[in-house]
Scaffold this motif. Structure first.
Motif, PDB file in Angstrom:
ATOM      1  N   PRO A   1     -15.942  40.472   1.833  1.00 40.66           N
ATOM      2  CA  PRO A   1     -16.907  39.518   1.290  1.00 40.66           C
ATOM      3  C   PRO A   1     -16.564  39.128  -0.145  1.00 40.66           C
ATOM      4  O   PRO A   1     -16.044  39.930  -0.921  1.00 40.66           O
ATOM      5  N   VAL A   2     -16.890  37.889  -0.486  1.00 41.50           N
ATOM      6  CA  VAL A   2     -16.815  37.401  -1.864  1.00 41.50           C
ATOM      7  C   VAL A   2     -18.239  37.199  -2.351  1.00 41.50           C
ATOM      8  O   VAL A   2     -19.018  36.473  -1.730  1.00 41.50           O
ATOM      9  N   ILE A   3     -18.586  37.855  -3.439  1.00 43.28           N
ATOM     10  CA  ILE A   3     -19.940  37.790  -3.997  1.00 43.28           C
ATOM     11  C   ILE A   3     -19.866  37.121  -5.361  1.00 43.28           C
ATOM     12  O   ILE A   3     -19.084  37.529  -6.221  1.00 43.28           O
ATOM     13  N   MET A   4     -20.691  36.089  -5.561  1.00 40.26           N
ATOM     14  CA  MET A   4     -20.716  35.377  -6.832  1.00 40.26           C
ATOM     15  C   MET A   4     -22.146  35.251  -7.327  1.00 40.26           C
ATOM     16  O   MET A   4     -23.071  34.990  -6.556  1.00 40.26           O
ATOM     17  N   ASP A   5     -22.326  35.422  -8.639  1.00 37.10           N
ATOM     18  CA  ASP A   5     -23.620  35.230  -9.293  1.00 37.10           C
ATOM     19  C   ASP A   5     -23.572  33.971 -10.147  1.00 37.10           C
ATOM     20  O   ASP A   5     -22.612  33.760 -10.917  1.00 37.10           O
ATOM     21  N   TYR A   6     -24.638  33.160 -10.022  1.00 36.87           N
ATOM     22  CA  TYR A   6     -24.735  31.906 -10.763  1.00 36.87           C
ATOM     23  C   TYR A   6     -26.065  31.846 -11.510  1.00 36.87           C
ATOM     24  O   TYR A   6     -27.089  32.347 -11.015  1.00 36.87           O
ATOM     25  N   ASP A   7     -26.058  31.201 -12.644  1.00 37.42           N
ATOM     26  CA  ASP A   7     -27.277  30.968 -13.402  1.00 37.42           C
ATOM     27  C   ASP A   7     -27.904  29.660 -12.898  1.00 37.42           C
ATOM     28  O   ASP A   7     -27.907  28.627 -13.572  1.00 37.42           O
ATOM     29  N   ILE A   8     -28.402  29.737 -11.657  1.00 33.75           N
ATOM     30  CA  ILE A   8     -29.020  28.587 -11.005  1.00 33.75           C
ATOM     31  C   ILE A   8     -30.317  29.044 -10.365  1.00 33.75           C
ATOM     32  O   ILE A   8     -30.340  30.038  -9.635  1.00 33.75           O
ATOM     33  N   GLY A   9     -31.402  28.342 -10.623  1.00 35.99           N
ATOM     34  CA  GLY A   9     -32.654  28.644  -9.960  1.00 35.99           C
ATOM     35  C   GLY A   9     -32.688  28.002  -8.594  1.00 35.99           C
ATOM     36  O   GLY A   9     -32.534  26.780  -8.472  1.00 35.99           O
ATOM     37  N   ILE A  10     -32.876  28.806  -7.552  1.00 35.83           N
ATOM     38  CA  ILE A  10     -32.822  28.269  -6.198  1.00 35.83           C
ATOM     39  C   ILE A  10     -34.184  27.953  -5.647  1.00 35.83           C
ATOM     40  O   ILE A  10     -34.338  27.124  -4.757  1.00 35.83           O
TER      41      ILE A  10
END
Length: 268
Positions: A257-266
């Motif tokens: 798996p590739v896990i990414m964190d973003y500063d985006i409100g979903i």
């Protein structure tokens, strides 16, 4: 916002091997699953939905074509099944969930590794030709998408690595699909000409960062790895990348798996 992408080589067997237990520890907002190898209705019928998530899946005419799906903890504004390419849509290779501030798509390219010259259909089309046709069509879709104001994350198993640091030396020496010159040139155009962002590579420049260890290449977790699983971004959210990693300790698939964190409100 945490986004996970994983090619599972069959969702049912991945769940048996601990996929949902692993997922429960990830605290992911959106999980993109490629290569589920089942009918879309079976995901619900067989209760293959992790607690706390909604499931949206598309299948192909044949289970072996793979199929893709999205688990999400947040109700999307809309779901798009396919990207208006007849062959790809019949094979269940694309699904997209639209949220308030971003759209997340799940994409699966055909695999030609080890079957490059094998004929399919009735038009002397090889497996590699079939993959190339998909990549051309998806590239046109990306061109249109990258011109939009809306921001996108494409979680994609493209069955192709980009640079020499993305593939073990075995691929440098042999004519394997997944690292052929014209396949890598397609990625050059995607990143260098169209301006698409490889989210993982934007924050991790190290070598030996692989996501797939295919049996055809006599691979193992120690050798013959290749990075074919991506999170592709529109340039407008490049600066939202906070963190990202490949969890190569998993064993529910020959992909990591590739896990990414973003500063985006979903949420809404």
């Amino acid at each position: 916002m945490r986004v996970v992408t994983i090619s599972v080589n069959g969702l049912a067997q991945a769940v048996e091997k601990g996929f949902f237990e692993w997922l429960a520890r990830q605290d992911a907002d959106v999980v993109c699953v490629q290569d589920h190898r089942m009918r879309a209705y079976e995901v619900e019928d067989f209760n293959l939905i992790p607690d706390g998530y909604e499931a949206y899946f598309i299948d192909g005419e044949r289970n072996e074509d793979g199929g893709v799906g999205i688990y999400t903890r947040h109700f999307p504004k809309a779901i798009m099944y396919g990207f208006a390419n007849e062959q790809a849509d019949r094979e269940g290779r694309f699904i997209q969930a639209d949220f308030d501030k971003v759209s997340v798509a799940c994409v699966l390219s055909p695999c030609a590794l080890g079957r490059e010259e094998e004929l399919i259909g009735e038009d002397d089309l090889t497996v590699l030709d079939h993959k190339d046709d998909f990549m051309e069509a998806f590239g046109l879709h990306m061109q249109k998408t990258l011109r939009k104001r809306r921001q996108f994350i494409f979680c994609a198993n493209l069955q192709t690595a980009h640079h020499v640091t993305d593939a073990s030396p075995l691929y440098h020496k042999l004519d394997f699909s997944g690292f052929l010159p014209h396949e890598r040139a397609w990625l050059d155009r995607l990143f260098d000409e169209m301006g698409c962002v490889d989210a993982f590579r934007d924050i991790n420049k190290q070598s030996n960062q692989y996501t797939w260890w295919p049996e055809q290449a006599e691979g193992s977790r120690k050798s013959a790895g290749i990075r074919v699983d991506y999170q592709l971004l529109t340039p407008g959210i490049r600066k939202t990348i906070q963190d990202g990693w490949i969890d190569d300790s998993t064993r529910f698939s020959d992909h990591a798996p590739v896990i990414m964190d973003y500063d985006i409100g979903i949420g809404f």
